[in-house]
Enzyme design. Sequence first.
Site, short mmCIF file in Angstrom:
data_model
loop_
_atom_site.label_atom_id
_atom_site.label_comp_id
_atom_site.label_asym_id
_atom_site.label_seq_id
_atom_site.Cartn_x
_atom_site.Cartn_y
_atom_site.Cartn_z
N ASP A 56 0.81 -1.25 -0.02
CA ASP A 56 0.00 -0.01 -0.18
C ASP A 56 0.84 1.18 0.06
OD1 ASP A 56 -3.06 0.49 0.86
OD2 ASP A 56 -1.69 2.44 1.12
N GLY A 75 -15.93 2.64 3.74
CA GLY A 75 -14.69 3.21 3.73
C GLY A 75 -13.70 2.98 2.50
N GLN A 76 -14.51 2.32 1.54
CA GLN A 76 -13.81 1.98 0.19
C GLN A 76 -13.73 3.41 -0.65
OE1 GLN A 76 -15.80 -0.77 -2.34
NE2 GLN A 76 -14.01 -1.01 -3.54
N HIS A 106 -10.37 -4.95 -3.42
CA HIS A 106 -8.99 -5.16 -3.01
C HIS A 106 -9.04 -5.79 -1.33
CE1 HIS A 106 -9.84 -0.84 -2.42
NE2 HIS A 106 -9.23 -1.15 -1.31
P1 AMP Z 1 -9.75 1.40 0.34
O1 AMP Z 1 -9.99 2.94 1.25
O2 AMP Z 1 -10.10 0.09 1.10
O3 AMP Z 1 -10.43 1.60 -0.98
O4 AMP Z 1 -8.34 1.40 -0.07
C1 AMP Z 1 -7.45 1.95 -0.92
C2 AMP Z 1 -6.03 2.11 -0.55
O5 AMP Z 1 -5.40 1.91 -1.69
C3 AMP Z 1 -5.51 2.83 0.44
O6 AMP Z 1 -4.99 2.46 1.58
C4 AMP Z 1 -4.35 3.64 -0.44
O7 AMP Z 1 -3.26 4.13 0.42
C5 AMP Z 1 -4.17 2.57 -1.57
N1 AMP Z 1 -3.66 3.40 -2.70
C6 AMP Z 1 -4.01 3.93 -3.58
N2 AMP Z 1 -3.42 4.44 -4.57
C7 AMP Z 1 -2.33 3.33 -4.63
C8 AMP Z 1 -1.21 2.99 -5.37
N3 AMP Z 1 -0.94 3.70 -6.43
N4 AMP Z 1 -0.31 2.17 -5.04
C9 AMP Z 1 -0.48 1.58 -3.91
N5 AMP Z 1 -1.47 1.84 -3.10
C10 AMP Z 1 -2.47 2.58 -3.34
#
Ligand code: AMP
Length: 118
Positions: A30, A92-93, A99
């Site tokens: 992440d 919270g997505q 993922h």
């Molecule tokens: P969620 O809030 O469950 O949708 O989680 C999305 C996650 O994706 C967050 O923890 C972000 O930090 C992560 N994220 C967003 N963009 C990237 C990226 N380019 N590479 C790695 N992680 C990412």
Amino acid sequence: MTDCIFCKIANGAIPSNKIFEDDDVLVFHDIHPVAPVHFLVVPKVHITSLAHADEAQQALLGKLLLVGARVARELGLADGFRTIVNTGAGGGQTVFHLHVHVLGGPGLSPRIAEVVTH
Ligand code: AMP
Ligand code: ZN
């Protein structure tokens, strides 16, 4: 989905800190970790959220968890780890491509409402 950031990571259009990849899944760190170890397990096919998955994807959903557990073990999380799937804006997505978060390492809170203790 051409405008989906995780589809772009899955097809190599934008880089990631990749840990594992096969035909079905991609695992990468992440970009904003909230625990000492924080990686994401992502299906290569675009599924908007867990609420959008269907029965035909049952095996793929199980694979996301098994791959997450194996990578957690390989990264040394012998004590355990936490898996989180945020679903929908109310859950919270923020990235609308399914993922599984895997969190672990020293200081992980035993309570799910609080990710780290310090
Ligand atoms: P969620 O809030 O469950 O949708 O989680 C999305 C996650 O994706 C967050 O923890 C972000 O930090 C992560 N994220 C967003 N963009 C990237 C990226 N380019 N590479 C790695 N992680 C990412
Ligand atoms: Zn996508």
